[in-house]
Design an enzyme around this catalytic site. Structure first.
Site, PDB file in Angstrom:
ATOM      1  N   ARG A  78       0.393  -6.627   4.929  1.00 51.10           N
ATOM      2  CA  ARG A  78       0.545  -5.757   3.763  1.00 51.10           C
ATOM      3  C   ARG A  78       0.338  -4.322   4.237  1.00 51.10           C
ATOM      4  O   ARG A  78      -0.715  -3.984   4.775  1.00 51.10           O
ATOM      5  CB  ARG A  78      -0.454  -6.131   2.670  1.00 51.10           C
ATOM      6  CG  ARG A  78      -0.355  -5.298   1.385  1.00 51.10           C
ATOM      7  CD  ARG A  78      -1.261  -5.909   0.320  1.00 51.10           C
ATOM      8  NE  ARG A  78      -1.249  -5.194  -0.942  1.00 51.10           N
ATOM      9  CZ  ARG A  78      -2.228  -4.391  -1.372  1.00 51.10           C
ATOM     10  NH1 ARG A  78      -3.301  -4.188  -0.597  1.00 51.10           N
ATOM     11  NH2 ARG A  78      -2.151  -3.794  -2.534  1.00 51.10           N
ATOM     12  N   ASN A 155      -0.825  -0.392  -5.758  1.00 52.88           N
ATOM     13  CA  ASN A 155      -2.144  -0.944  -5.490  1.00 52.88           C
ATOM     14  C   ASN A 155      -3.094  -0.691  -6.661  1.00 52.88           C
ATOM     15  O   ASN A 155      -3.194   0.431  -7.178  1.00 52.88           O
ATOM     16  CB  ASN A 155      -2.726  -0.309  -4.224  1.00 52.88           C
ATOM     17  CG  ASN A 155      -4.067  -0.885  -3.841  1.00 52.88           C
ATOM     18  OD1 ASN A 155      -4.161  -2.045  -3.450  1.00 52.88           O
ATOM     19  ND2 ASN A 155      -5.129  -0.087  -3.966  1.00 52.88           N
ATOM     20  N   GLU A 156      -3.776  -1.736  -7.113  1.00 56.40           N
ATOM     21  CA  GLU A 156      -4.853  -1.649  -8.105  1.00 56.40           C
ATOM     22  C   GLU A 156      -4.548  -0.587  -9.166  1.00 56.40           C
ATOM     23  O   GLU A 156      -5.249   0.421  -9.288  1.00 56.40           O
ATOM     24  CB  GLU A 156      -6.173  -1.348  -7.400  1.00 56.40           C
ATOM     25  CG  GLU A 156      -6.500  -2.411  -6.356  1.00 56.40           C
ATOM     26  CD  GLU A 156      -7.770  -2.147  -5.569  1.00 56.40           C
ATOM     27  OE1 GLU A 156      -8.437  -1.127  -5.848  1.00 56.40           O
ATOM     28  OE2 GLU A 156      -8.093  -2.950  -4.670  1.00 56.40           O
ATOM     29  N   HIS A 222      -7.543  -9.041  -6.152  1.00 55.34           N
ATOM     30  CA  HIS A 222      -8.351  -8.556  -5.038  1.00 55.34           C
ATOM     31  C   HIS A 222      -9.778  -9.058  -5.240  1.00 55.34           C
ATOM     32  O   HIS A 222     -10.358  -8.857  -6.311  1.00 55.34           O
ATOM     33  CB  HIS A 222      -8.313  -7.027  -4.966  1.00 55.34           C
ATOM     34  CG  HIS A 222      -6.960  -6.493  -4.620  1.00 55.34           C
ATOM     35  ND1 HIS A 222      -6.694  -5.138  -4.503  1.00 55.34           N
ATOM     36  CD2 HIS A 222      -5.778  -7.126  -4.362  1.00 55.34           C
ATOM     37  CE1 HIS A 222      -5.412  -4.971  -4.188  1.00 55.34           C
ATOM     38  NE2 HIS A 222      -4.841  -6.164  -4.102  1.00 55.34           N
ATOM     39  N   TYR A 224     -13.526  -8.976  -4.249  1.00 58.03           N
ATOM     40  CA  TYR A 224     -14.696  -8.360  -3.632  1.00 58.03           C
ATOM     41  C   TYR A 224     -15.936  -8.863  -4.378  1.00 58.03           C
ATOM     42  O   TYR A 224     -16.081 -10.058  -4.616  1.00 58.03           O
ATOM     43  CB  TYR A 224     -14.552  -6.843  -3.617  1.00 58.03           C
ATOM     44  CG  TYR A 224     -13.429  -6.358  -2.716  1.00 58.03           C
ATOM     45  CD1 TYR A 224     -13.561  -6.398  -1.332  1.00 58.03           C
ATOM     46  CD2 TYR A 224     -12.225  -5.894  -3.237  1.00 58.03           C
ATOM     47  CE1 TYR A 224     -12.529  -5.974  -0.486  1.00 58.03           C
ATOM     48  CE2 TYR A 224     -11.194  -5.474  -2.413  1.00 58.03           C
ATOM     49  CZ  TYR A 224     -11.344  -5.506  -1.040  1.00 58.03           C
ATOM     50  OH  TYR A 224     -10.331  -5.098  -0.214  1.00 58.03           O
ATOM     51  N   GLU A 251      -6.126  -8.794  -1.391  1.00 62.96           N
ATOM     52  CA  GLU A 251      -7.181  -8.172  -0.594  1.00 62.96           C
ATOM     53  C   GLU A 251      -8.454  -8.983  -0.791  1.00 62.96           C
ATOM     54  O   GLU A 251      -8.706  -9.515  -1.870  1.00 62.96           O
ATOM     55  CB  GLU A 251      -7.478  -6.732  -1.039  1.00 62.96           C
ATOM     56  CG  GLU A 251      -6.449  -5.692  -0.713  1.00 62.96           C
ATOM     57  CD  GLU A 251      -6.921  -4.282  -1.121  1.00 62.96           C
ATOM     58  OE1 GLU A 251      -8.153  -4.095  -1.302  1.00 62.96           O
ATOM     59  OE2 GLU A 251      -6.072  -3.397  -1.272  1.00 62.96           O
ATOM     60  N   TRP A 280      -8.530  -7.612   3.982  1.00 63.21           N
ATOM     61  CA  TRP A 280      -8.675  -6.156   4.136  1.00 63.21           C
ATOM     62  C   TRP A 280      -9.748  -5.905   5.189  1.00 63.21           C
ATOM     63  O   TRP A 280     -10.855  -6.404   5.057  1.00 63.21           O
ATOM     64  CB  TRP A 280      -9.084  -5.519   2.807  1.00 63.21           C
ATOM     65  CG  TRP A 280      -9.107  -4.031   2.912  1.00 63.21           C
ATOM     66  CD1 TRP A 280     -10.125  -3.251   3.396  1.00 63.21           C
ATOM     67  CD2 TRP A 280      -8.049  -3.124   2.563  1.00 63.21           C
ATOM     68  NE1 TRP A 280      -9.772  -1.922   3.384  1.00 63.21           N
ATOM     69  CE2 TRP A 280      -8.504  -1.825   2.875  1.00 63.21           C
ATOM     70  CE3 TRP A 280      -6.768  -3.294   2.032  1.00 63.21           C
ATOM     71  CZ2 TRP A 280      -7.713  -0.689   2.657  1.00 63.21           C
ATOM     72  CZ3 TRP A 280      -6.000  -2.172   1.816  1.00 63.21           C
ATOM     73  CH2 TRP A 280      -6.463  -0.885   2.121  1.00 63.21           C
TER      74      TRP A 280
END
Length: 474
Positions: A78, A155-156, A222, A224, A251, A280
């Protein structure tokens, strides 16, 4: 007379309609696409992403990263790009070069606009509409690359403010790309800095999917700190699977300033359920999250702890990645010379934290062991992971027998003149056609029944038969 004319007219219209239907060609599958809730290639082979993110827009001279990422076994990358709103715009020539580098190194290329990160909360962020403008401006570069390129619109695209507009903004951007003639698989990111803690993407994914006339979308979460338990990971991804909607983890990391994501659960669940992911990130993180670098200073020979986990650990890239079949039988072109633009002195940080909280690819060619290994012994299987004229990627899986191992040695003899030029996760030596591979420091100790893998790049000419292999416990 009126009745006869009406009948005649109706007959004529029906005839014309049948002619139109007859001559209209069926819509053929173009490139990567979604089928049955899964990403597949044009030939119908499932493609499960096993790759990483690369911050190209801030390090445009690090073009060797594409080959280095591939050398560690990835099948996708990516690529961070900018549409010029927040950072220096990646122009058409640069994007064309990026696609060339991906194809040269047999990587599926996911292209994303990073400027949209945190829109609504981050004042400098770009809109999804501006990201769509950027992709449309690159139409001449992107058309014809549907087999190789996935367009990740932005992105986001929302932070923790304004995310209620995610559905309408995303739908509009998708439809604009379709109206512009794009047939690529389109990836859409979740709001809330990509982590969707409000479940906005999860609860509206079906309506966004229905609004795409091509039905060729994949949703990206994503993971996290919001995803710090196995239950949260399986619940979120499982709801997409139950709904028959495609999902990838675009990610994720092993740690983050907003919490400690459960990377083991992410890797385990995605492997069990055929879900793609992109870790990531390769290198160059700043702003206090340098621990998310997979290699130190873009050095492929200097894996970080996170890099060792993602590339070489259980359910990592080495064990699970399978190259896209579109690259089979093709010769990689030479790597394009890198652009001359220098990177910034201080790269921007990765995404800020939020304020709150199947079918699989065809198996490689393998020669199984003829008998189960005795206690204290080991067995090995040799696989051809990918092959192209003159070269191939091999992998060997080593499995401990009834007792733990402190070390292992694998040997085989090539019968068709093959040679090994590069290896990882093992020390390989050759004497003529005989090859010996021994463990390295971190993968020699195996518990009873446990496995590890090592890989290599080799050359061949004429025939590339699979040799029998032998394993010896040390």
């Amino acid at each position: 007379m009126k009745t006869r004319l009406s009948v005649a007219a109706a007959t004529l219209l029906a005839l014309l309609a049948s002619i139109v239907i007859f001559v209209q060609p069926a819509h053929a599958a173009v490139g990567l696409r979604i089928s049955g809730g899964r990403l597949v290639e044009a030939n119908g082979t499932p493609f499960i992403m096993r790759g990483v993110n690369h911050a190209h827009t801030w390090f445009t001279n690090e073009t060797s990263s594409f080959a280095n990422i591939k050398s560690l076994g990835a099948n996708a990358v990516r690529v961070v790009l900018s549409n010029g709103v927040r950072w220096t715009r990646n122009d058409a020539n640069d994007v064309r070069n990026v696609i060339s580098l991906c194809k040269a190194n047999r990587l599926i290329c996911v292209l994303e606009v990073h400027d949209t990160t945190g829109y609504g909360e981050e004042g400098a962020a770009a809109t999804l509409a501006s990201a769509a403008d950027y992709w449309i401006s690159l139409a001449s570069v992107l058309r014809g690359e549907e087999n190789y390129v996935i367009i990740n619109i932005g992105n986001e695209p929302f932070g923790n403010s304004g995310y209620q507009n995610w559905t309408s903004h995303t739908t509009s951007a998708v439809q604009r790309l379709r109206d512009a003639g794009f047939e690529h698989t389109i990836m859409v990111d979740a709001p809330n800095w990509g982590q969707d803690w409000t479940f906005t993407m999860r609860d509206n994914a079906q309506s966004v999917w229905n609004a795409d006339p091509a039905r060729n979308l994949v949703f990206s979460i994503h993971m996290y700190g919001v995803f710090d338990t196995a239950a949260e990971i399986s619940d979120y991804l499982g709801r997409f699977r139950t709904a028959g909607l495609p999902i990838v983890v675009g990610e994720f990391g092993h740690n983050h300033s907003d919490g400690d994501p459960d990377e083991d659960a992410i890797l385990s669940y995605t492997q069990q359920n055929g879900i793609g992911w992109l870790g990531w990130s390769w290198s160059g993180n700043g702003g206090g999250v340098e621990y998310l670098d997979l290699v130190n200073n873009f050095n492929v020979n200097s894996l970080t702890t996170w890099g060792q986990r993602l590339f070489n650990g259980t359910n990592g890239i080495r064990q699970t990645a399978r190259e896209a079949t579109i690259f089979s039988g093709t010769t990689p072109p030479p790597t394009t010379a890198p652009p001359t633009t220098a990177p910034p002195t201080t790269p921007p940080p990765t995404t800020p934290p939020p304020t709150t909280a199947p079918p699989t690819a065809p198996p490689p060619t393998t020669v199984p062991p003829t008998t189960p290994p005795p206690a204290g012994a080991c067995s090995a299987t040799y696989s051809v992971i990918g092959q192209w004229p003159g070269g191939f990627q091999g992998e060997v899986r080593v499995t401990a027998g009834g007792s733990a191992l402190r070390g292992w040695r694998v040997t085989w003899t090539f019968s068709n003149g093959q040679t090994v030029s590069q290896a990882w996760n093992a020390t390989i030596t050759s004497s003529g056609s005989s090859v010996t591979a021994t463990n390295v420091s971190y993968n020699g100790n195996l518990g009873s029944g446990q496995s590890t893998t090592f890989g290599f790049i080799g050359s061949w000419n004429g025939t590339n038969s699979v040799p029998p292999v032998a394993c010896t416990a040390l």
